[in-house]
Design an enzyme around this catalytic site. Structure first.
Site, PDB file in Angstrom:
ATOM      1  N   GLN A  58      14.914 -26.347 -46.471  1.00 36.24           N
ATOM      2  CA  GLN A  58      16.343 -26.589 -46.236  1.00 36.24           C
ATOM      3  C   GLN A  58      16.510 -27.882 -45.458  1.00 36.24           C
ATOM      4  O   GLN A  58      16.097 -27.985 -44.302  1.00 36.24           O
ATOM      5  CB  GLN A  58      16.929 -25.405 -45.441  1.00 36.24           C
ATOM      6  CG  GLN A  58      18.412 -25.541 -45.162  1.00 36.24           C
ATOM      7  CD  GLN A  58      18.947 -24.400 -44.299  1.00 36.24           C
ATOM      8  OE1 GLN A  58      18.196 -23.557 -43.814  1.00 36.24           O
ATOM      9  NE2 GLN A  58      20.247 -24.373 -44.106  1.00 36.24           N
TER      10      GLN A  58
ATOM     11  N   HIS B 118      24.271 -23.390 -47.051  1.00 41.77           N
ATOM     12  CA  HIS B 118      24.983 -23.885 -48.231  1.00 41.77           C
ATOM     13  C   HIS B 118      24.376 -23.282 -49.486  1.00 41.77           C
ATOM     14  O   HIS B 118      23.164 -23.149 -49.604  1.00 41.77           O
ATOM     15  CB  HIS B 118      24.986 -25.410 -48.309  1.00 41.77           C
ATOM     16  CG  HIS B 118      23.635 -26.034 -48.168  1.00 41.77           C
ATOM     17  ND1 HIS B 118      23.017 -26.187 -46.945  1.00 41.77           N
ATOM     18  CD2 HIS B 118      22.766 -26.524 -49.079  1.00 41.77           C
ATOM     19  CE1 HIS B 118      21.847 -26.751 -47.111  1.00 41.77           C
ATOM     20  NE2 HIS B 118      21.653 -26.957 -48.408  1.00 41.77           N
TER      21      HIS B 118
ATOM     22  N   HIS C  14      24.007 -23.878 -53.489  1.00 45.11           N
ATOM     23  CA  HIS C  14      24.118 -24.910 -54.524  1.00 45.11           C
ATOM     24  C   HIS C  14      24.577 -24.273 -55.829  1.00 45.11           C
ATOM     25  O   HIS C  14      24.037 -23.236 -56.233  1.00 45.11           O
ATOM     26  CB  HIS C  14      22.753 -25.531 -54.833  1.00 45.11           C
ATOM     27  CG  HIS C  14      22.098 -26.268 -53.714  1.00 45.11           C
ATOM     28  ND1 HIS C  14      22.000 -27.644 -53.685  1.00 45.11           N
ATOM     29  CD2 HIS C  14      21.466 -25.846 -52.594  1.00 45.11           C
ATOM     30  CE1 HIS C  14      21.330 -28.028 -52.602  1.00 45.11           C
ATOM     31  NE2 HIS C  14      20.997 -26.960 -51.924  1.00 45.11           N
TER      32      HIS C  14
HETATM   33  P1  5GP Z   1      19.072 -28.514 -49.072  1.00 46.59           P
HETATM   34  O1  5GP Z   1      17.749 -29.109 -49.408  1.00 46.59           O
HETATM   35  O2  5GP Z   1      19.319 -28.498 -47.574  1.00 46.59           O
HETATM   36  O3  5GP Z   1      19.293 -27.174 -49.709  1.00 46.59           O
HETATM   37  O4  5GP Z   1      20.159 -29.454 -49.723  1.00 46.59           O
HETATM   38  C1  5GP Z   1      20.985 -30.319 -49.007  1.00 46.59           C
HETATM   39  C2  5GP Z   1      21.881 -31.020 -50.011  1.00 46.59           C
HETATM   40  O5  5GP Z   1      22.899 -31.702 -49.283  1.00 46.59           O
HETATM   41  C3  5GP Z   1      21.168 -32.060 -50.870  1.00 46.59           C
HETATM   42  O6  5GP Z   1      21.329 -31.727 -52.238  1.00 46.59           O
HETATM   43  C4  5GP Z   1      21.855 -33.382 -50.486  1.00 46.59           C
HETATM   44  O7  5GP Z   1      22.030 -34.248 -51.576  1.00 46.59           O
HETATM   45  C5  5GP Z   1      23.193 -32.910 -49.925  1.00 46.59           C
HETATM   46  N1  5GP Z   1      23.754 -33.800 -48.916  1.00 46.59           N
HETATM   47  C6  5GP Z   1      23.113 -34.341 -47.850  1.00 46.59           C
HETATM   48  N2  5GP Z   1      23.966 -35.088 -47.107  1.00 46.59           N
HETATM   49  C7  5GP Z   1      25.181 -35.013 -47.715  1.00 46.59           C
HETATM   50  C8  5GP Z   1      26.466 -35.593 -47.414  1.00 46.59           C
HETATM   51  O8  5GP Z   1      26.669 -36.309 -46.439  1.00 46.59           O
HETATM   52  N3  5GP Z   1      27.474 -35.303 -48.281  1.00 46.59           N
HETATM   53  C9  5GP Z   1      27.301 -34.489 -49.366  1.00 46.59           C
HETATM   54  N4  5GP Z   1      28.368 -34.276 -50.147  1.00 46.59           N
HETATM   55  N5  5GP Z   1      26.098 -33.931 -49.677  1.00 46.59           N
HETATM   56  C10 5GP Z   1      25.058 -34.198 -48.856  1.00 46.59           C
END
Ligand code: 5GP
Ligand code: ZN
Length: 120
Positions: free
Chosen positions: A90, A96, A98
């Site tokens: 994460q 969050h 997706h």
């Molecule tokens: P994780 O790996 O934590 O499940 O995914 C985090 C997601 O957040 C990634 O797909 C990344 O592209 C997205 N993300 C990171 N920073 C931002 C941001 O400032 N704005 C938006 N809209 N998405 C973000």
């Protein structure tokens, strides 16, 4: 708190917001795996699946169905995947979910254009 997603909730960082209510917010991922890649978050900061309260999680999952339907219909995506990362996989430490639309052929579209398609 120094959390990017809390800043998005507070409007300190801009986002392409596609849904919001008292508890949750959905916006387009800045670095999408595919056009329409959407994140749904609780407005109140919480780390992950182990810390989010049940009421918020149930509400978020319920709305995820509607948001996924909207996004996929507007983009003509024939399928989609839901994922939610915890622990070291994460990146952003604010829960969050997706929604990742799946296309049969390679399909690319700017986040801004995706946003216009979804909201028009
Ligand atoms: P994780 O790996 O934590 O499940 O995914 C985090 C997601 O957040 C990634 O797909 C990344 O592209 C997205 N993300 C990171 N920073 C931002 C941001 O400032 N704005 C938006 N809209 N998405 C973000
Ligand atoms: Zn946060």
């Amino acid at each position: 708190m120094d959390c990017i997603f809390c800043k998005i909730v507070n409007g300190e960082i801009p986002s392409y917001k596609i849904y919001e209510d008292d508890m949750i917010m959905a916006f387009l991922d800045i670095n999408p795996y595919a056009p329409g890649h959407t994140l749904i978050i609780p407005k109140e900061h919480t780390l992950d699946i182990t810390t989010i309260n049940k009421e918020t999680l149930n509400h978020l999952m319920d709305k995820a169905r509607d948001i996924a339907k909207l996004v996929n219909e507007k983009l003509d995506a024939p399928g989609y995947t839901l994922i939610q990362n915890n622990g070291f996989v994460q990146e952003i430490k604010h829960f969050h979910l997706h929604i990742i639309p799946k296309y049969r052929k390679n399909y690319e579209l700017d986040v801004k254009d995706v946003y216009e398609k979804i909201t028009q």
